[in-house]
Design a protein around this motif. Sequence first.
Motif, mmCIF file in Angstrom:
data_model
loop_
_atom_site.group_PDB
_atom_site.id
_atom_site.type_symbol
_atom_site.label_atom_id
_atom_site.label_comp_id
_atom_site.label_asym_id
_atom_site.label_seq_id
_atom_site.Cartn_x
_atom_site.Cartn_y
_atom_site.Cartn_z
ATOM 1 N N LEU A 128 20.951 -4.336 4.059
ATOM 2 C CA LEU A 128 20.174 -5.344 3.340
ATOM 3 C C LEU A 128 18.747 -5.379 3.863
ATOM 4 O O LEU A 128 17.800 -5.552 3.101
ATOM 5 N N HIS A 129 18.595 -5.184 5.172
ATOM 6 C CA HIS A 129 17.247 -5.186 5.721
ATOM 7 C C HIS A 129 16.446 -3.974 5.279
ATOM 8 O O HIS A 129 15.255 -4.066 5.036
ATOM 9 N N LYS A 130 17.117 -2.832 5.165
ATOM 10 C CA LYS A 130 16.413 -1.657 4.643
ATOM 11 C C LYS A 130 15.936 -1.933 3.222
ATOM 12 O O LYS A 130 14.817 -1.585 2.850
ATOM 13 N N LEU A 131 16.805 -2.547 2.442
ATOM 14 C CA LEU A 131 16.458 -2.796 1.039
ATOM 15 C C LEU A 131 15.367 -3.850 0.917
ATOM 16 O O LEU A 131 14.498 -3.749 0.054
ATOM 17 N N ARG A 132 15.394 -4.847 1.783
ATOM 18 C CA ARG A 132 14.330 -5.866 1.733
ATOM 19 C C ARG A 132 12.962 -5.233 1.954
ATOM 20 O O ARG A 132 11.972 -5.679 1.403
ATOM 21 N N ARG A 133 12.934 -4.191 2.775
ATOM 22 C CA ARG A 133 11.655 -3.522 3.028
ATOM 23 C C ARG A 133 11.098 -2.863 1.781
ATOM 24 O O ARG A 133 9.922 -2.551 1.711
ATOM 25 N N ALA A 134 11.965 -2.620 0.818
ATOM 26 C CA ALA A 134 11.487 -2.007 -0.426
ATOM 27 C C ALA A 134 11.137 -3.063 -1.466
ATOM 28 O O ALA A 134 10.726 -2.743 -2.565
ATOM 29 N N MET A 135 11.323 -4.327 -1.113
ATOM 30 C CA MET A 135 11.166 -5.356 -2.147
ATOM 31 C C MET A 135 9.720 -5.737 -2.405
ATOM 32 O O MET A 135 9.382 -6.130 -3.506
ATOM 33 N N VAL A 136 8.891 -5.666 -1.389
ATOM 34 C CA VAL A 136 7.480 -5.940 -1.643
ATOM 35 C C VAL A 136 6.665 -4.797 -1.059
ATOM 36 O O VAL A 136 6.738 -4.520 0.124
ATOM 37 N N ARG A 137 5.944 -4.118 -1.921
ATOM 38 C CA ARG A 137 5.161 -2.977 -1.470
ATOM 39 C C ARG A 137 3.756 -3.401 -1.118
ATOM 40 O O ARG A 137 3.187 -4.259 -1.777
ATOM 41 N N PRO A 138 3.197 -2.733 -0.129
ATOM 42 C CA PRO A 138 1.774 -2.958 0.109
ATOM 43 C C PRO A 138 1.000 -2.445 -1.096
ATOM 44 O O PRO A 138 1.460 -1.549 -1.795
ATOM 45 N N GLY A 139 -0.156 -3.014 -1.344
ATOM 46 C CA GLY A 139 -0.960 -2.542 -2.460
ATOM 47 C C GLY A 139 -0.551 -3.118 -3.800
ATOM 48 O O GLY A 139 -1.080 -2.748 -4.830
ATOM 49 N N ARG A 140 0.403 -4.036 -3.791
ATOM 50 C CA ARG A 140 0.759 -4.706 -5.039
ATOM 51 C C ARG A 140 -0.444 -5.510 -5.533
ATOM 52 O O ARG A 140 -1.318 -5.872 -4.762
ATOM 53 N N ASP A 141 -0.483 -5.796 -6.807
ATOM 54 C CA ASP A 141 -1.660 -6.497 -7.316
ATOM 55 C C ASP A 141 -1.659 -7.971 -6.904
ATOM 56 O O ASP A 141 -0.635 -8.577 -6.653
ATOM 57 N N ARG A 142 -2.870 -8.499 -6.838
ATOM 58 C CA ARG A 142 -3.036 -9.869 -6.358
ATOM 59 C C ARG A 142 -2.936 -10.874 -7.503
ATOM 60 O O ARG A 142 -3.121 -10.521 -8.663
#
Length: 319
Positions: free
Chosen positions: A115-129
């Motif tokens: 679950l922690h691995k998957l949480r890391r994929a939930m918000v990407r850097p560079g997403r729009d503001r």
Amino acid sequence: MPEEYPRNLRELEASFSTEEACRAYLLRLRWPEGFRCRRCGGGRYWPVRGTLLECVGCGCQTSVTAGTIFQDTRTPLPVWFRAMWWMTTQKNGASALGLQRVLGLKSYETAWAWLHKLRRAMVRPGRDRLRGRIEVDECYVGGLEEGLPGRLNLDKALVVIAAQEDGPGIGRIRMRQIMDASAESLIPFVRDSVEPGSVVHTDGWAGYLPLKAEGYEHDVTVVRGKRKTASELLPRVHRVVSLLKRWLLGTHQGAVSHKHLDYYLDEFTFRFNRRRSGSRGKLFYRLMQQAVATDPAPLDQILHPESTAKTKPQSVGVK
Ligand SMILES: [Zn+2]
């Protein structure tokens, strides 16, 4: 590639029952315009031993899971796909115990690490503001009592939240754990989360004063006396806060340590921002898409995020 995702569990199981089918799906997600060699930029490859792609131009080998959260996994991909389906289709999110049961995993720790691995994929850097009119406020999370005077509390985690206004409702949100409520902590969060030129609505706390100089329109509502509480003046942020607290206490029984809180905030944000999505399969698709664009997280880094992962503001001011 058109958004391609299973609509229900039956379709998931029919489409992704084999390693090959899962790899082919990841390949389409990872290289939507077709394979590109990372060394020479060539677009043609030979399949090697079922899992490797060898560039025709330079002979460089890669695999569809290399450099993603699936790198070096010994778990069959169809099991990962089921875990991801389960995680995205649970309305209130996934607990490690729940995942352990659904997949019949032997250890709780394995389910927790997944679950922690998957949480890391939930918000990407560079997403729009966020843009438009945004409410921003901080709150304490964890523990039972609500707020102490002077906004100082050492046992609870301080979280800053931005909530986009959407008429009387809430649009998208962003949140982050911060060390303190100084401008050094608050302003970088707003900078990363809100498009300049937007209107940022806060209370009269001094930590928000530099917003104007940062290119935002700053709308300040000062809480005077007891006639109106902060939750009435910034209702969207406080609605999000109460949902967040309920989620942490409900799905996770309040058992979230400060060092992992950031990742739970990411999961909450991922779900919240897609809460109106008609199809759960769409969340699955988005998570898959982000999973192939997210660096692998070794277990050690998951257990000790403070030493490696996200950096937090290091200022020592006290609000
Ligand atoms: Zn090449």
